[in-house]
Design an enzyme around this catalytic site. Sequence first.
Site, PDB file in Angstrom:
ATOM      1  N   ARG A   1     -31.964  -0.804  36.262  1.00  0.00           N
ATOM      2  CA  ARG A   1     -30.667  -1.488  36.370  1.00  0.00           C
ATOM      3  C   ARG A   1     -29.648  -0.598  37.087  1.00  0.00           C
ATOM      4  O   ARG A   1     -28.812  -1.083  37.854  1.00  0.00           O
ATOM      5  CB  ARG A   1     -30.146  -1.837  34.983  1.00  0.00           C
TER       6      ARG A   1
ATOM      7  N   LYS B   1     -27.152  -6.715  33.468  1.00  0.00           N
ATOM      8  CA  LYS B   1     -28.024  -7.746  32.913  1.00  0.00           C
ATOM      9  C   LYS B   1     -28.896  -7.177  31.791  1.00  0.00           C
ATOM     10  O   LYS B   1     -29.592  -6.187  31.963  1.00  0.00           O
ATOM     11  CB  LYS B   1     -28.911  -8.335  34.012  1.00  0.00           C
TER      12      LYS B   1
END
Length: 407
Positions: free
Chosen positions: A356, A391
Site C-alpha cells: 500500500r 485501502k
Amino acid sequence: MTPRLRAFLKRIEEHLALPGDDETQRLRRVAAFAAGALGMLMAGLFAVLYYIGGAPQLSWLYLVTMLWTGVMLAILIRRPRTYYGTVLATSIYVTIHPWIVVMASGGLRSGLLPMFWALVGPAISLLLLGIRPAILNVVLYSLMATFTILLEPQWAGRLLDLPEWVIQSSALLSALVPSTMILLISLYLFQQLERAQQQADRLLLNILPRPIADQLKRNSDTIAEDYSDVTVMFADIVDFTHMSAAADPCDVVELLNAIFSDFDELADHYGLEKIKTIGDAYMVVGGLTGSRPDHTAAVVAFAIDVLTTVKDHRALNGRHIHLRIGIHHGPTVAGVIGRRKFIYDLWGDTVNTASRMESYGLADTIQVTQAVQERLNDRYAFEPRGPIPIKGKGDMMTYLLRPDSAL
C-alpha cells in the site's frame, strides 16, 4: 580434459542424445561410446599381440570382439534409441568373453589374466544402465568363474606355449587397463554429474534463500517460518503499462530484465533477498536470514540507490523512467508454495502495508510507514505526508523520504 576432447565428446553427446534425456542419460551415452571405442582399440591390440606371439586362435577371439563391438557402436550411432539393448548386450559379451579366452589359453595357469576384463561387464552395466543389469552380469561372472575353475584340469591340456614377453605384456595390460577404464569412466560421469548438480544448486539459489534451499533439499515437507521483524519494499514503474502499450513484447521484457538485473546486483550488495517481480513491480525484503540486524537501514539505502540506478535507463518511448517505492517493517510469514514450479513468498499485514505504501506513493520518492520513520529518523530527514486514506487500513500517517535527505 583438453578443450578439443571436450568439444569432441560434446558432438558425440549431441548426436546420441534423444529428446527428453536428462543430464545423467546424456552423459551415459557419451561414456558408452567412449568405452566401446576403447574396447575396440584394446581388442585390436590383443589380436596383434597374440598373432605375433604364435597364438592365432586367441587372435581370432579378439578379432570377433572387435567385430562385435564395432557392430554395437554402429547400431548405437545409427539408432540411439537402442542404447539400453546395445549396452546390455555388450556388457554381457564383455563378462563372458574373457572366460572363453581363459579356457582357450589353457586355464588360469596361462598367466595371461584375461579374467580381469570380465569385471568390466558388471561395472559398465552398473554405471551405464543401472542395478538390475549389473546384478545380471555379476551372476554371469560368478557362473563363468565357477565353471572355469571347476574344469581347470581339462583346460590345462590346452596350455599355450607363448613367449615370455607375450605373457608378461598380456598380463600387464589385463591388470592395468580394465581398472583404469572403469576408473576413468566413473570419474567422467561423477565429474559431469557434480557439475550439473552445482548448476542446479545455483539455479535453486536464484529462486530461494540459501537456508530455505538447503531445507528443501533435505526434505519435501511444508516449509513455513515466522519472522518477528523484517523490512519489505515494493518498487513499481510509474505508468509503465501505458508507456509500453505499443511496444514489441520482446523489447518490453528486455527493458524490464535490464532494470531488474541492476536491482538484483544492488540487492546482493546490501545482503537483501529478492522475493519476486510482479509485472513491472519489484519486491525485496531484509532480515529474513538474520545476517543484517540493520535490515531496515539496508532496505532504505537500497531504495535510494534504486532511484539513482533507474535513471540510467529510458522507457521504450524515450522518456525518463520513474518509480514509486513503499517500505514497511514488522512480522511476517515466509514459505514455499507448491510441489512443482514452487515459489518462495511472504504473507501478512507487513507485506500488505508495504504494498500500500508503494501504490499510494508519489513518483521518485520513497513512502514509508511511521514504524520505519521512527526507526531511522536519526539517519534521514522524513517529510510527514499527513494521515492519508489507505485501502483496508483507514487513515495512516506516512512519511516521504527523498534520495538526497540523508543526515
